[in-house]
Design a protein around this motif. Structure first.
Motif, short mmCIF file in Angstrom:
data_model
loop_
_atom_site.label_atom_id
_atom_site.label_comp_id
_atom_site.label_asym_id
_atom_site.label_seq_id
_atom_site.Cartn_x
_atom_site.Cartn_y
_atom_site.Cartn_z
N VAL A 5 31.47 53.56 17.70
CA VAL A 5 32.10 54.44 18.69
C VAL A 5 32.72 55.63 17.97
N LEU A 6 33.30 55.34 16.80
CA LEU A 6 33.92 56.41 16.01
C LEU A 6 32.89 57.48 15.63
N PHE A 7 31.72 57.03 15.19
CA PHE A 7 30.66 57.99 14.87
C PHE A 7 30.23 58.77 16.10
N ALA A 8 30.02 58.03 17.19
CA ALA A 8 29.52 58.67 18.41
C ALA A 8 30.49 59.74 18.89
N VAL A 9 31.79 59.39 18.88
CA VAL A 9 32.78 60.35 19.38
C VAL A 9 33.03 61.43 18.34
N GLY A 10 33.21 61.01 17.08
CA GLY A 10 33.63 61.94 16.03
C GLY A 10 32.56 62.93 15.63
N TYR A 11 31.30 62.52 15.68
CA TYR A 11 30.22 63.44 15.33
C TYR A 11 29.47 63.91 16.56
N GLY A 12 29.31 62.99 17.53
CA GLY A 12 28.51 63.32 18.72
C GLY A 12 29.15 64.38 19.59
N VAL A 13 30.44 64.20 19.88
CA VAL A 13 31.09 65.13 20.81
C VAL A 13 31.15 66.56 20.25
N PRO A 14 31.57 66.74 18.98
CA PRO A 14 31.54 68.11 18.45
C PRO A 14 30.11 68.64 18.40
N GLY A 15 29.15 67.76 18.10
CA GLY A 15 27.76 68.18 17.99
C GLY A 15 27.19 68.71 19.30
N MET A 16 27.76 68.25 20.41
CA MET A 16 27.25 68.69 21.71
C MET A 16 27.51 70.17 21.96
N GLN A 17 28.49 70.74 21.26
CA GLN A 17 28.89 72.12 21.48
C GLN A 17 29.16 72.39 22.95
N ALA A 18 29.93 71.49 23.52
CA ALA A 18 30.21 71.59 24.96
C ALA A 18 31.57 72.24 25.20
#
Ligand SMILES: Nc1ncnc2c1ncn2[C@@H]1O[C@H](COP(=O)(O)OP(=O)(O)OP(=O)(O)O)[C@@H](O)[C@H]1O
Ligand SMILES: [Mg+2]
Lengths: 273, 243
Positions: free
Chosen positions: A116-129
């Motif tokens: 979850v940490l990876f998903a949130v920590g890298y995924g959310v910024p990666g979305m550029q939302a």
């Protein structure tokens, strides 16, 4: 406990501790391990830090763990309660939310927190939302802890609320209390007593899991120990971090046990409220 | 006399089991009605339906001329007027005796604490438990707990008090003190519907006795009629079993 019993138990404790220490001390490579994990000089540097060598003070870094824990704990208590409440609500209009809350708790109790940490920590910024993708790593780390631990805590609350007999709810309702008042005045106060020990367990885990957020590049105690280890080839930093965690969790456990015992005594004595 | 609450042809099913099969009862102001009948005949279910703790499948419940099956009725508002006391007391274990009594008036009715406290202490005085107001319920005997539960309901100043076998969970030596309180209330004019297995009590305090059998009212009348000249065979059989 009688005097003889006290002497006997002290002796046997001393004997066992002595044996364990002796075993590790005499292990074939014991001296080496002591150097890597228990080196007094490294211990001191780890505690105080050494800016000239870019070494962090683990004690200072540990502050990050502490405030993250305290912030997340409060949020988890609130969010988890909301989830549990939704799940137990019988209002037809809330049915979709009830299902959503059940799925939520199942999913987040089932995924290892590091993922979850990876998903949130890298995924959310990666979305550029936009705004949500431009938060600091520590925000994502806290979000992860809150997301995951709310699922655990929601289940604890739910078990606690279910442990309150149905007669209590009927009695509250028959006095004309609203659903919210019944929850607040009758169910929760009784449920909380039952859930303090399991909640405490979850909080100790939460406290320890703040050590995972270093993965996102946040310098907390564990990450600082890691930096020290890779620069000085000595792992005493981990020992320091471990001791700091213990210094926090053990008093917390003792204090909560004390609260539970006090509450029980008060109720048995039936003293003034 | 004006009718306080009435059940009109009430039917209630649990699954395929029809527990109430067309019950009609009226309760007039100041009337004391005892509900008797074998275990499983539906006494508790009827009381819970009147208190809207159970929904009914057919029929109507009318409180002071107003239908309570109307979807716009808020059950929580209705329950302030119709109070129920349970077999198992159901006192709140985390609150002191006094707080148990004060909770409804303060929270549900939003009345000022001081005023409610004075009334609550008077009620506790009446049952001889004023000195124990600050203790927790589990320190009290069963009979004391049940009397507190009754007083907790009274503190709401309900229009009608429903009592569901309030002495059945008690040690026989403690039954008397609870029945004395109920007798006292009956003399004072409290409107009550009392499900009970205490036939002597029913004979002494009831204005009317209703015999419930398999979810139907088989017979209803004055205590003398029911106990001394039962017209129905089922009533007679029941009475000979309990006496
Ligand atoms: N929530 C429920 N779900 C299913 N069946 C129920 C429920 N409540 C009551 N019943 C059934 O309804 C019937 C009537 O029960 P009720 O409790 O009203 O009887 P009672 O006259 O109060 O009996 P007792 O003297 O034992 O208290 C029983 O057969 C019982 O099993
Ligand atoms: Mg019953």
């Amino acid at each position: 406990m009688g005097r003889r019993a006290a002497v006997a138990s002290s002796l046997s404790s001393a004997l066992i501790v002595g044996l364990v220490v002796w075993f590790f001390w005499r292990a074939p490579n014991g001296a080496n391990v002591r150097h890597f994990f228990l080196d007094p000089h490294s211990f001191w540097i780890n505690l105080t830090g050494d800016p000239s060598r870019s070494l962090f003070s683990i004690l200072r870094c540990f502050e990050t763990n502490v405030w993250m824990f305290m912030l997340c704990e409060v949020l988890v208590l609130i969010f988890g309660l909301g989830l549990a409440w939704l799940r137990l609500s019988r209002t037809p209009i809330l049915a979709p939310l009830r299902v959503a809350s059940a799925i939520y708790t199942d999913v987040f109790r089932g995924i290892p927190i590091i993922l979850v940490l990876f998903a949130v920590g890298y995924g959310v910024p990666g979305m550029q939302a936009g705004w949500i993708s431009q938060r600091t790593p520590i925000t994502y780390a806290c979000a992860t802890l809150v997301i995951t631990y709310s699922a655990y805590v929601a289940e604890v609350y739910r078990a606690g609320m279910n442990s309150v007999p149905n007669g209590q709810v009927m009695a509250a309702k028959s006095l004309g209390l609203s659903d919210v008042q019944t929850m607040r005045r009758v169910i929760l106060p009784q449920a909380i007593r039952n859930v303090i020990p399991p909640l405490l367990n979850d909080f100790i885990s939460l406290q320890k899991d703040t050590a995972l957020v270093g993965t996102l590049g946040i310098v907390e105690a564990n990450q600082a120990a890691h930096v020290f280890g890779s620069m000085e080839f000595n792992y005493t930093g981990y020992t320091v971090a471990a001791l700091l965690f213990l210094a926090l969790t053990i008093p917390m456990t003792r204090y909560t046990d004390h609260l539970i015992a006090k509450d029980r005594r008060r109720r048995l004595a039936g003293g003034a409220a | 006399m004006s009718t306080v609450i009435s059940a009109q042809n009430v039917r209630k099913r649990f699954g395929d089991h029809e527990v109430l099969r067309g019950i009609s009862v009226d309760l007039a102001e100041h009337e004391v009605v005892c509900l008797i009948g074998a275990s499983g005949s539906g006494k508790s279910t009827l009381l819970r339906c009147l208190n809207l703790l159970e929904t009914i499948d057919e029929g109507d419940i009318v409180f002071r001329g107003q239908s309570l099956t109307d979807a716009r009725i808020d059950p929580n508002l209705v329950r302030r007027h119709i109070s129920i006391v349970f077999q198992a007391f159901n006192l709140f274990p985390h609150l002191s005796v006094l707080d148990n009594v004060m909770l409804g008036p303060v929270r549900a009715l939003g009345r000022p604490r001081d005023e409610v406290k004075a009334e609550a202490m008077q009620l506790l005085e009446r049952i001889g438990l004023a000195q124990r107001a600050l203790e927790f319920p589990d320190r009290l005997s069963g009979g004391q707990q049940q009397r507190v539960a009754i007083v907790r309901s009274l503190a709401m100043k309900p229009d009608v008090l429903l009592l569901d076998e309030v002495t059945s969970a008690l040690d026989p030596t403690l039954v008397g003190e609870v029945l004395d309180l109920l007798t006292d209330l009956a003399r004072g004019g409290t409107t009550m519907l009392i499900a009970t297995h205490e036939m002597n009590f029913a004979r002494n305090v009831a204005d009317r006795v209703i015999f419930l059998h398999d979810g139907e009212i088989v017979e209803s009348g004055t205590p003398q009629q029911i106990f001394d000249q039962p017209r129905d065979a089922a009533t007679a059989a029941f009475l000979s079993r309990v006496n």
